[in-house]
Write a protein that holds these residues in place. Structure first.
Motif, PDB file in Angstrom:
ATOM      1  N   GLU A 323      61.610 -12.051  -5.978  1.00  0.00           N
ATOM      2  CA  GLU A 323      60.692 -12.403  -7.065  1.00  0.00           C
ATOM      3  C   GLU A 323      59.252 -12.032  -6.689  1.00  0.00           C
ATOM      4  O   GLU A 323      58.482 -11.535  -7.528  1.00  0.00           O
ATOM      5  CB  GLU A 323      60.782 -13.894  -7.351  1.00  0.00           C
ATOM      6  CG  GLU A 323      62.101 -14.326  -7.974  1.00  0.00           C
ATOM      7  CD  GLU A 323      62.174 -15.839  -8.138  1.00  0.00           C
ATOM      8  OE1 GLU A 323      61.258 -16.516  -7.618  1.00  0.00           O
ATOM      9  OE2 GLU A 323      63.115 -16.315  -8.781  1.00  0.00           O
ATOM     10  N   ARG A 324      58.899 -12.287  -5.442  1.00  0.00           N
ATOM     11  CA  ARG A 324      57.525 -11.965  -5.010  1.00  0.00           C
ATOM     12  C   ARG A 324      57.269 -10.467  -5.104  1.00  0.00           C
ATOM     13  O   ARG A 324      56.215 -10.021  -5.590  1.00  0.00           O
ATOM     14  CB  ARG A 324      57.324 -12.442  -3.568  1.00  0.00           C
ATOM     15  CG  ARG A 324      55.965 -12.097  -2.993  1.00  0.00           C
ATOM     16  CD  ARG A 324      55.813 -12.685  -1.605  1.00  0.00           C
ATOM     17  NE  ARG A 324      54.594 -12.190  -0.975  1.00  0.00           N
ATOM     18  CZ  ARG A 324      54.505 -11.058  -0.314  1.00  0.00           C
ATOM     19  NH1 ARG A 324      55.600 -10.317  -0.172  1.00  0.00           N
ATOM     20  NH2 ARG A 324      53.354 -10.669   0.210  1.00  0.00           N
ATOM     21  N   ILE A 325      58.228  -9.635  -4.642  1.00  0.00           N
ATOM     22  CA  ILE A 325      58.049  -8.184  -4.733  1.00  0.00           C
ATOM     23  C   ILE A 325      57.921  -7.767  -6.187  1.00  0.00           C
ATOM     24  O   ILE A 325      57.096  -6.912  -6.547  1.00  0.00           O
ATOM     25  CB  ILE A 325      59.229  -7.466  -4.049  1.00  0.00           C
ATOM     26  CG1 ILE A 325      59.222  -7.757  -2.549  1.00  0.00           C
ATOM     27  CG2 ILE A 325      59.158  -5.959  -4.277  1.00  0.00           C
ATOM     28  CD1 ILE A 325      60.447  -7.242  -1.830  1.00  0.00           C
ATOM     29  N   THR A 326      58.729  -8.366  -7.063  1.00  0.00           N
ATOM     30  CA  THR A 326      58.676  -8.026  -8.486  1.00  0.00           C
ATOM     31  C   THR A 326      57.305  -8.377  -9.079  1.00  0.00           C
ATOM     32  O   THR A 326      56.739  -7.616  -9.877  1.00  0.00           O
ATOM     33  CB  THR A 326      59.781  -8.779  -9.239  1.00  0.00           C
ATOM     34  OG1 THR A 326      61.052  -8.435  -8.675  1.00  0.00           O
ATOM     35  CG2 THR A 326      59.768  -8.411 -10.712  1.00  0.00           C
ATOM     36  N   ARG A 331      51.998  -6.730 -11.203  1.00  0.00           N
ATOM     37  CA  ARG A 331      50.529  -6.786 -11.243  1.00  0.00           C
ATOM     38  C   ARG A 331      49.924  -5.395 -11.080  1.00  0.00           C
ATOM     39  O   ARG A 331      48.961  -5.035 -11.746  1.00  0.00           O
ATOM     40  CB  ARG A 331      50.020  -7.704 -10.138  1.00  0.00           C
ATOM     41  CG  ARG A 331      50.336  -9.171 -10.386  1.00  0.00           C
ATOM     42  CD  ARG A 331      49.943 -10.022  -9.200  1.00  0.00           C
ATOM     43  NE  ARG A 331      50.303 -11.428  -9.402  1.00  0.00           N
ATOM     44  CZ  ARG A 331      50.195 -12.365  -8.469  1.00  0.00           C
ATOM     45  NH1 ARG A 331      49.755 -12.042  -7.270  1.00  0.00           N
ATOM     46  NH2 ARG A 331      50.529 -13.610  -8.735  1.00  0.00           N
ATOM     47  N   LEU A 332      50.452  -4.610 -10.145  1.00  0.00           N
ATOM     48  CA  LEU A 332      49.954  -3.252  -9.975  1.00  0.00           C
ATOM     49  C   LEU A 332      50.124  -2.436 -11.252  1.00  0.00           C
ATOM     50  O   LEU A 332      49.227  -1.701 -11.660  1.00  0.00           O
ATOM     51  CB  LEU A 332      50.671  -2.572  -8.811  1.00  0.00           C
ATOM     52  CG  LEU A 332      50.267  -3.031  -7.400  1.00  0.00           C
ATOM     53  CD1 LEU A 332      51.197  -2.414  -6.369  1.00  0.00           C
ATOM     54  CD2 LEU A 332      48.837  -2.624  -7.120  1.00  0.00           C
ATOM     55  N   GLY A 525      58.273 -13.476 -17.237  1.00  0.00           N
ATOM     56  CA  GLY A 525      57.992 -13.897 -15.870  1.00  0.00           C
ATOM     57  C   GLY A 525      59.219 -14.455 -15.195  1.00  0.00           C
ATOM     58  O   GLY A 525      59.444 -14.260 -14.007  1.00  0.00           O
ATOM     59  N   GLN A 526      60.061 -15.202 -15.967  1.00  0.00           N
ATOM     60  CA  GLN A 526      61.276 -15.759 -15.373  1.00  0.00           C
ATOM     61  C   GLN A 526      62.247 -14.659 -14.973  1.00  0.00           C
ATOM     62  O   GLN A 526      62.893 -14.738 -13.930  1.00  0.00           O
ATOM     63  CB  GLN A 526      61.931 -16.720 -16.365  1.00  0.00           C
ATOM     64  CG  GLN A 526      61.129 -18.010 -16.533  1.00  0.00           C
ATOM     65  CD  GLN A 526      61.701 -18.871 -17.660  1.00  0.00           C
ATOM     66  OE1 GLN A 526      62.460 -18.389 -18.493  1.00  0.00           O
ATOM     67  NE2 GLN A 526      61.331 -20.136 -17.666  1.00  0.00           N
ATOM     68  N   LYS A 527      62.305 -13.593 -15.822  1.00  0.00           N
ATOM     69  CA  LYS A 527      63.199 -12.487 -15.473  1.00  0.00           C
ATOM     70  C   LYS A 527      62.718 -11.779 -14.208  1.00  0.00           C
ATOM     71  O   LYS A 527      63.494 -11.298 -13.414  1.00  0.00           O
ATOM     72  CB  LYS A 527      63.268 -11.487 -16.615  1.00  0.00           C
ATOM     73  CG  LYS A 527      64.019 -12.039 -17.816  1.00  0.00           C
ATOM     74  CD  LYS A 527      64.018 -11.025 -18.936  1.00  0.00           C
ATOM     75  CE  LYS A 527      64.761 -11.554 -20.177  1.00  0.00           C
ATOM     76  NZ  LYS A 527      64.752 -10.587 -21.279  1.00  0.00           N
ATOM     77  N   ALA A 528      61.339 -11.722 -14.070  1.00  0.00           N
ATOM     78  CA  ALA A 528      60.812 -11.085 -12.866  1.00  0.00           C
ATOM     79  C   ALA A 528      61.202 -11.853 -11.632  1.00  0.00           C
ATOM     80  O   ALA A 528      61.296 -11.289 -10.558  1.00  0.00           O
ATOM     81  CB  ALA A 528      59.297 -10.955 -12.952  1.00  0.00           C
TER      82      ALA A 528
END
Length: 528
Positions: A323-326, A331-332, A525-528
């Motif tokens: 999730e953090r990588i996603t 954001r990028l 966001g939840q899917k990310a």
């Protein structure tokens, strides 16, 4: 570079020049006056001595002629002796045409030959003679007196000798007094000129020179007192005006340099963001699907019955890191994505509630107490001229930063401000997000919104969340600033353009649209 003042070889200070310009004319005037006064006094004294001698000669002529008429030679000699005893009369001698001495007083007996020669000359020239001479190393005045008695007696020439040394002594005495007076006057003039030059020329000029040397060494705060002669006072005033202009020019140059450096920094950031966006866009397509698979498989395996506890913890770690990588990739991509058209109506309170609800589980896990303070309700609820998705992104990033800054409990306070100052004739909406974390160091406040700058090195922060917030806020025409909160943590205040609702119906319709958009953003966001 510090410039050292070097005095020109053979040069003379301005104060010395001023002093000499005053003293030399005075000295020359005193000297010329002394010369002319001495010459005039000498002439006057000699004329007085000559006039006095002539008076004596007239009296002598009358007395001698009177005595000769009586044919009393003894009387003539007595009267001659009486005249010779007068003040400053050294002696008298009388001679015939043949050079025979009729009488010679005692004071001039040694000079009888010289007096005889003068008498003979008077006979030859046929008139009285008056001249200066030196008898017995003594300065004297000589005057002949022609005596013409009756026809029975032959003519005589009497020579009257008068002392002239006293005239020279008096001249020297008066000249000495004049010289002393001149020297005293010159000294007084020199002292007065020195004092006047010091306070009207030397000190003001020295202050201006010192100020110029300070300016030459780079000190533009130098100021000199405006005093002294009119020209120096005006020069000091002009000097102070010049240094003020130089300070303003230096400050303007520093501002321009700071603006240039800031522009270059922003250009570098934009180039870095552009490059990161291009890489992130490619990575998002390449690693998005594998990350979703890893995240889904890890969650599914962790939920299987009979999964050992230590394996479930490892699977949860894999899921969280996925999730953090996603989120970082998202954001990028959002930084590099062109701005999307804004829907100019969002309900701020509803978006805040959605964000707080979305972060509720994370807050409970960290022991953080969330709260929302909003004094506006109903038809007066704050409306923002920004689409709800981007407004959600602003509030979410600020709240997420506040949550991640508090690992051992704390608070998350989102406060909508009822009154906020905006440009004249415009409506603005303000809200704050505050926490009780460690806060932001003062030296990092001016960099906190820069892309890729983060204070969460240990937690692995990407440094993009606040950069995204500032980009969206400034694009919407608002502003965001960071400061310390009342609890010692961080506080972020956001100001956005507001909308004044005309009817409750429009408010309700806009609220439903905003809610739907926010839910969509939350689901994304939840899917990310």
């Amino acid at each position: 570079m510090v410039l050292q003042h070097q005095r020109r070889p053979g040069g003379m200070r301005l104060a010395h020049q001023f002093w000499l310009s005053l003293v030399l004319p005075i000295a020359m005037a005193i000297l010329l006056y002394g010369i002319f006064a001495s010459a005039h006094r000498k002439q006057v004294l000699r004329e007085e001595a000559t006039a006095e001698l002539r008076n004596y000669a007239t009296l002598l002529q009358a007395f001698v002629e009177s005595a000769l008429q009586r044919r009393d030679v003894a009387l003539v000699r007595r009267r001659a002796e009486d005249f010779a005893s007068a003040e400053r009369i050294l002696g008298i001698a009388a001679f015939t045409r043949e050079g025979e001495a009729i009488f010679i007083t005692k004071g001039v007996e040694r000079d009888a030959e010289r007096l005889e020669q003068l008498a003979r000359r008077a006979f030859r020239e046929g008139g009285d003679i008056e001249e200066s001479a030196s008898l017995a190393e003594q300065s004297v005045l000589l005057r002949t007196v022609s005596i013409r008695p009756s026809s029975a007696n032959q003519p005589l020439v009497a020579v009257l000798v008068r002392d002239r040394h006293y005239v020279e002594v008096l001249e020297r005495t008066l000249n000495h007094g004049l010289a002393v007076t001149g020297v005293v006057l010159l000294l007084v003039s020199a002292v007065v000129a020195g004092l006047v030059g010091r306070f009207t020329v030397a000190l003001p000029a020295r202050a201006i020179l010192a100020g110029a040397e300070r300016v030459a060494s780079g000190d533009l705060d130098a100021a000199v007192p405006e005093r002294g002669a009119e020209e120096l006072s005006r020069l000091a005033s002009t000097f102070n005006t010049m240094t003020s202009s130089l300070r303003e020019a230096r400050e303007r140059a520093m501002r321009e340099e700071a603006a240039r450096v800031n522009g270059e920094r922003k250009l570098q950031q934009a180039q870095a963001l552009a490059a990161a966006g291009q890489v992130a866009t490619s990575l998002g397509h390449e690693i998005g699907s594998p990350l979703n698979v890893i995240h889904g498989r890890a969650r599914r395996a962790a939920d299987l019955p009979g999964c050992p506890e230590h394996l479930r913890a490892e699977l949860e770690t894999i899921a969280r890191q996925s999730e953090r990588i996603t989120r970082v990739v998202s954001r990028l991509v959002s930084l590099a994505r062109p701005p999307r058209p804004q829907q100019a109506d969002s309900d701020l309170r509803r978006v805040i509630d959605d964000v707080v609800a979305f972060l509720g589980p994370e807050c409970r896990r960290r022991g953080i107490e969330p709260s929302v303070v909003c004094p506006l309700e109903g038809a007066s609820r704050a409306r923002v001229a920004l689409d709800s998705d981007r407004l959600f992104q602003i509030v979410f990033n600020l709240c997420l930063n506040a949550v991640e800054a508090q690992c051992r409990g704390g608070e998350l306070v989102v406060r909508v401000l009822p009154e906020c100052d905006g440009p004249a004739g415009s409506s603005v909406v303000c809200f704050e997000v505050a926490d009780a974390g460690p806060g932001i160091p003062a030296e990092d406040l001016h960099r906190i919104f820069d892309p890729f700058f983060t204070t969460k090195a240990a937690g692995g922060g990407s440094g993009l969340g606040l950069a995204i917030v500032r980009g969206i806020v400034e694009e919407a025409g608002g502003s965001v600033e960071a400061a310390a909160s009342s609890t010692g943590g961080a506080r972020f205040r956001v100001t956005l353009p507001g909308i004044v609702s005309d009817s409750p119906a429009s408010v309700e319709a806009s609220s439903e649209a905003s809610s739907a958009s926010s839910r969509g953003g939350r689901e994304e966001g939840q899917k990310a």
